[in-house]
Every structure is written in structure tokens, then in C-alpha cells.
Design a protein around this motif. Structure first.
Motif, PDB file in Angstrom:
ATOM      1  N   GLN A 108       0.703  -1.103   0.132  1.00 51.59           N
ATOM      2  CA  GLN A 108       0.016  -0.188  -0.193  1.00 51.59           C
ATOM      3  C   GLN A 108       0.733   1.001  -0.085  1.00 51.59           C
ATOM      4  O   GLN A 108       0.438   2.128  -0.686  1.00 51.59           O
ATOM      5  CB  GLN A 108      -1.017   0.039   1.157  1.00 51.59           C
ATOM      6  CG  GLN A 108      -1.923  -1.051   1.242  1.00 51.59           C
ATOM      7  CD  GLN A 108      -2.822  -0.931  -0.115  1.00 51.59           C
ATOM      8  OE1 GLN A 108      -3.252  -0.139  -0.713  1.00 51.59           O
ATOM      9  NE2 GLN A 108      -2.972  -2.135  -0.889  1.00 51.59           N
ATOM     10  N   SER A 109       1.914   1.113   0.795  1.00 48.80           N
ATOM     11  CA  SER A 109       2.777   2.273   0.743  1.00 48.80           C
ATOM     12  C   SER A 109       3.632   2.683  -0.769  1.00 48.80           C
ATOM     13  O   SER A 109       3.700   3.858  -0.817  1.00 48.80           O
ATOM     14  CB  SER A 109       3.829   2.196   1.836  1.00 48.80           C
ATOM     15  OG  SER A 109       4.872   1.128   1.367  1.00 48.80           O
ATOM     16  N   GLN A 110       3.635   1.712  -1.477  1.00 48.22           N
ATOM     17  CA  GLN A 110       4.162   1.718  -2.757  1.00 48.22           C
ATOM     18  C   GLN A 110       3.186   2.091  -3.696  1.00 48.22           C
ATOM     19  O   GLN A 110       3.387   3.015  -4.759  1.00 48.22           O
ATOM     20  CB  GLN A 110       4.715   0.195  -3.290  1.00 48.22           C
ATOM     21  CG  GLN A 110       5.876  -0.278  -2.625  1.00 48.22           C
ATOM     22  CD  GLN A 110       7.192   0.747  -2.751  1.00 48.22           C
ATOM     23  OE1 GLN A 110       7.600   1.273  -3.707  1.00 48.22           O
ATOM     24  NE2 GLN A 110       7.619   1.284  -1.635  1.00 48.22           N
ATOM     25  N   LEU A 111       1.943   1.719  -3.640  1.00 51.43           N
ATOM     26  CA  LEU A 111       0.842   2.199  -4.332  1.00 51.43           C
ATOM     27  C   LEU A 111       0.334   3.613  -4.059  1.00 51.43           C
ATOM     28  O   LEU A 111      -0.162   4.405  -4.983  1.00 51.43           O
ATOM     29  CB  LEU A 111      -0.448   1.010  -4.256  1.00 51.43           C
ATOM     30  CG  LEU A 111      -0.368  -0.037  -4.625  1.00 51.43           C
ATOM     31  CD1 LEU A 111      -1.229  -0.936  -4.375  1.00 51.43           C
ATOM     32  CD2 LEU A 111       0.030  -0.317  -6.283  1.00 51.43           C
ATOM     33  N   ASN A 112       0.230   4.185  -2.860  1.00 53.58           N
ATOM     34  CA  ASN A 112      -0.085   5.399  -2.502  1.00 53.58           C
ATOM     35  C   ASN A 112       0.591   5.817  -1.405  1.00 53.58           C
ATOM     36  O   ASN A 112       0.669   5.755  -0.270  1.00 53.58           O
ATOM     37  CB  ASN A 112      -1.572   5.229  -1.603  1.00 53.58           C
ATOM     38  CG  ASN A 112      -2.082   6.554  -1.529  1.00 53.58           C
ATOM     39  OD1 ASN A 112      -1.723   7.680  -1.662  1.00 53.58           O
ATOM     40  ND2 ASN A 112      -3.237   6.409  -0.840  1.00 53.58           N
TER      41      ASN A 112
END
Length: 156
Positions: free
Chosen positions: A133-137
Motif C-alpha cells: 500500500q505504501s508503494q501504491l499510495n
């Protein structure tokens, strides 16, 4: 066999003789829903959704009527899911279901978009992988930082 989406309230439909799409209104089902965490908006469309069952009840101008305004009326549905009968007596429409119109004939109305939309919930967030999730957003604040008080952030 590939999975197919169930058609719901707000599905975008188009007639092959029309010039613009219209949205399906599910008028005959108020008890069975999908893709709606509050079970209030996404009624399942079925074979009993007949007649004037669209928001504008027209697909623009109709080439079968010499480009006069369309009067969208569904007389029957085909390619529906056979194995389940809803409480209203209808069978579930699928994304490849087709509608018939008295002017356009059999299977002239198709489903352009089934009407389902992703609706993330708190449960989805809890189950998500934090690294992914931190990579996507990258703008999402990780849980360990979200509990930090504003005073601590200002002092930093």
C-alpha cells in the motif's frame, strides 16, 4: 469459463441502433444487492426488469426510426444466469446479457458497464499489506504515524 459480473442498478447500456448510452434502473428488486456494503444502492438487475427501465428511457436518436428519438423499451433479456432465481422471480443479468426492443429486435441492447464499482472498506484497509500500500499510495500515512499528535509533528 471466465467469471462474469452481475449487472446492478446504474449499469450503462447501449443500443446498437442508438447514438448514446443510458443507465439501467432496477425497478423490480429492492431486497437483493451486491457490491454495496450498506445494501442500499446496487440492486441486482434481473429478467423481470422490463419496459421503460432506464434513467432517460432513450439511447439518443434511433437509426431504425430514421434518426428520430429513441423510446427505449426492453421486451426481454437473453444470456442471463440460469441457476438462481431472485425473490422477484427474475434471473440475474450478467455483463454479457442482451436486451430486446420492439423496434431494434432481439439482442440489440447490450451492457457496456455492469454498474459495479470498487468500494473499499475499513476491513479492506486492515487486511492490506502495508508495504504494498505504501508503494501504491505514498501519500497514505502509516498507522504508527497517524497516532502521533500534532504537537509532536510541529516540534519535529
Amino acid at each position: 469459463m471466465a467469471e462474469k459480473h452481475v449487472v446492478v442498478q446504474g449499469a450503462e447500456c447501449m443500443c446498437k441502433f442508438g447514438t448514446s448510452p443510458d443507465k439501467l434502473k432496477v425497478l423490480k428488486n429492492s431486497k437483493e444487492f451486491v457490491n454495496d456494503k450498506n445494501a442500499t444502492k446496487k440492486s441486482i438487475a434481473s429478467t423481470v426488469d422490463l419496459g421503460a427501465t432506464f434513467e432517460k428511457n432513450m439511447f439518443g436518436s434511433c437509426s431504425k426510426l430514421n434518426n428520430k428519438p429513441c423510446n427505449a423499451v426492453v421486451s426481454e433479456w437473453s444470456n442471463y444466469y440460469q441457476d438462481i432465481i431472485l425473490k422477484n422471480g427474475g434471473k440475474i443479468l450478467l455483463e454479457d446479457s442482451k436486451g430486446a426492443c420492439p423496434i431494434g429486435g432481439k439482442d440489440c441492447i447490450s451492457i457496456v458497464q455492469h454498474g459495479q464499482k470498487a468500494e473499499p472498506s475499513d476491513e479492506n484497509k486492515k487486511n492490506a499489506n502495508e508495504n504494498v500500500q505504501s508503494q501504491l499510495n505514498p501519500m497514505e500515512i502509516p498507522d504508527e504515524l497517524s497516532t502521533t499528535s500534532q504537537e509532536e509533528v510541529i516540534d519535529a
